[in-house]
Design an enzyme around this catalytic site. Structure first.
Site: not given
Length: 233
Positions: A63-65, A120, A150, A181-183
């Site tokens: 999770c980058l953020v 985001y 998410n 964002c990896v997501q």
């Protein structure tokens, strides 16, 4: 983390002899808010300990953020701490954070100025932008998609990204971050975004894969991984 990074490693298996297994431990988070991200990050030590039981060769904090919301430069704190958790369990392994990997990937490309897309809400996106700027990289333009749920981030259609990229000002940038964002899925749109902008395009997932391969001392050429995974870096 559980879709695009394994996909990249699988694509690499088509051209290189190494084979990979993928293991994950989840930190809970439903809504991408600063409060939930702080709770999530507090759970990262447990995840590192669980994964170290498998004696993995490298760990990735996805999770980058979550990292960037904990304060500027936090990837330099989180990675060594999680590596120590693994080492204390007699299973030392390098730890890559997607936040640190994105910074290092941008630097590897020689990019001084970037534009980015993030899923985001705007305040969190601005926090990401300031985190990157604090690392000496200028963010000249950005788009916040303002998706708070998410699961909705994960369900975002990557084929929307080429049109979104066209709204970015990219004439004066050295590289484009298609997904900070990896997501948020983006891999299938990378080559299109590179064609549209004429610039190197990377994502958090691409950068994380790149830094994992570097940590393993493996060749970084991955088909479909964009400029950063061309093998030249």
């Amino acid at each position: 983390m559980e879709t695009e990074i394994p996909a990249l490693l699988k694509a690499r298996e088509a051209i290189e002899p190494e084979r990979f297994t993928f293991h994950s431990s989840r930190m809970r988070m439903k809504h991408v808010t600063k409060e939930e991200l702080a709770k999530m990050d507090a759970d990262s030590d447990r995840c590192a300990l669980e994964l170290s039981d498998a004696k993995v060769d490298v760990m990735g904090y996805a999770c980058l953020v979550a990292i960037m919301s904990m304060g500027k430069g936090y990837h330099c704190v989180s990675g060594p701490r999680l590596a120590q958790v693994a080492a204390d369990n007699d299973a030392p392994a390098p730890v890559v954070t997607s936040a640190g990997a994105l910074i290092e990937g941008i630097r590897a490309l020689g990019a001084k100025r970037i534009a980015l897309v993030a899923p985001y809400m705007k305040p969190l996106t601005e926090m990401v932008v300031e985190y990157i700027r604090n690392e000496g990289i200028e963010v000249s333009d950005y788009i916040a998609l303002e998706i708070q749920d998410n699961l909705a981030v994960a369900a975002h259609d990557p084929m929307n990204l080429p049109e979104i990229v066209k709204r970015l000002k990219t004439d004066d940038v050295d590289a484009v971050v298609l997904s900070a964002c990896v997501q948020m899925p983006s891999l299938s749109a990378v080559s299109m975004a590179e064609a549209i902008t004429g610039k190197p395009v990377l994502t958090a997932a691409i950068a994380t894969t790149w830094q994992m391969l570097k940590a393993l001392n493996l060749d970084t050429r991955v088909p479909g991984g964009g400029t950063l995974l061309s093998g030249a870096y």
